[in-house]
Design an enzyme around this catalytic site. Sequence first.
Site, PDB file in Angstrom:
ATOM      1  N   THR A 189       0.854  -1.192   0.000  1.00  0.00           N
ATOM      2  CA  THR A 189       0.000   0.000   0.000  1.00  0.00           C
ATOM      3  C   THR A 189       0.888   1.240   0.000  1.00  0.00           C
ATOM      4  OG1 THR A 189      -1.783  -1.124   1.144  1.00  0.00           O
ATOM      5  CG2 THR A 189      -1.616   1.230   1.533  1.00  0.00           C
ATOM      6  N   VAL A 218     -13.408  -4.410   1.597  1.00  0.00           N
ATOM      7  CA  VAL A 218     -12.718  -3.126   1.718  1.00  0.00           C
ATOM      8  C   VAL A 218     -12.093  -3.061   3.104  1.00  0.00           C
ATOM      9  CG1 VAL A 218     -13.048  -0.620   1.807  1.00  0.00           C
ATOM     10  CG2 VAL A 218     -14.274  -1.976   0.103  1.00  0.00           C
TER      11      VAL A 218
HETATM   12  N1  ASP Z   1      -4.456  -1.716   4.647  1.00  0.00           N
HETATM   13  C1  ASP Z   1      -4.629  -2.362   3.384  1.00  0.00           C
HETATM   14  C2  ASP Z   1      -5.886  -3.164   3.412  1.00  0.00           C
HETATM   15  O1  ASP Z   1      -6.151  -3.803   4.393  1.00  0.00           O
HETATM   16  C3  ASP Z   1      -3.501  -3.247   3.021  1.00  0.00           C
HETATM   17  C4  ASP Z   1      -2.152  -2.738   3.392  1.00  0.00           C
HETATM   18  O2  ASP Z   1      -1.981  -1.624   3.852  1.00  0.00           O
HETATM   19  O3  ASP Z   1      -1.211  -3.476   3.223  1.00  0.00           O
HETATM   20  O4  ASP Z   1      -6.567  -3.203   2.417  1.00  0.00           O
END
Ligand code: ASP
Length: 324
Positions: A189, A218
């Site tokens: 991310t 989500v």
């Molecule tokens: N936070 C993001 C999600 O859960 C994934 C991530 O940050 O790695 O969709």
Amino acid sequence: MTLKSGIQPVPGGAGACLMVHGGAWDIPGDVHADHLDGMRQALRLGRRLLREGAPARRVVAEVVAVMESHGAFDAGRGAVLTLEGTVELDAGLMDGATLDYGGVLGVRRIENPVRVAHRLLEASDGRMRLLACEGAERFAAAQGFPLVENEALICARERARYEQLRREAVRYHTSHPFLPPQDRAPQGTVGCVARDRQGRLAAATSTGGTPFRPSGRVGDTPLPGAGYYATAQAAASATGWGEAIAAVLLCARAVDRVAEGLGLEAVVSDRLRHMHTRIRNPEGRGATGGLLLLDAHGRGAWAFTTPRMARGGWYEGGEIWVEV
Ligand code: ASP
């Protein structure tokens, strides 16, 4: 739990500054160079925009858009695939000066969802802030954004990972193939926090979500307070296990703590420790993630509880720095 934290060098005076992250997970050595390159490109653009006097809200959107298009990260063109083999993207951003925000959820046909989130923030006049799926894509098309086929957003690296997970899923997850959050899975991310020359703060975050999740899931990323947050006092961007980040409102609580006068590095560390202690994944392990925080004086701090986090920054008068 191991926790690593640090601060961005303190700028002398009221200059502009920014920090970025490219996800928190066990980033393997063979992708370090790509992560560093993507963050460097993004920071160069951010530096230029900030020097030109661009508002923080536009800067965070454009910086994140560079990382969405780069391909190294779990966002935009590098996104991981869902259980159904599709790319579904989430992004959001917030302006700390006005508390305006915008976010898109589960879009399949947009390369730079953060730009659509930014347009939503600018264009919607507060009447709508979050748009999901086809509704967000229709809004984007009406605003002149190009729509692409979902297939065009699937990269070879993630296609191969998907095929591998499909083979493993048969072995490990007979009843429910969605993988529990784990540090070893890609979580590249991307996020950015910035302070412009007028002292305005903004934060943005964008993700392709977690690998092999059911279509429609989500996490925290497009939700204000969870995956990003900004006020006049501070701006934050998070990465990690989205369900946990949303449960503890990681970004909002970190920003509020700054207003209470606590040191930035102490705040990011404390918030991640709190999340790790309070939330357990289905295997019983504490929730992990990473967090960036920037205050109105241009002081910045980062922390993560995963093995690694890609991070970097720049402040007026200093050099661009990037680390994995
Ligand atoms: N936070 C993001 C999600 O859960 C994934 C991530 O940050 O790695 O969709």
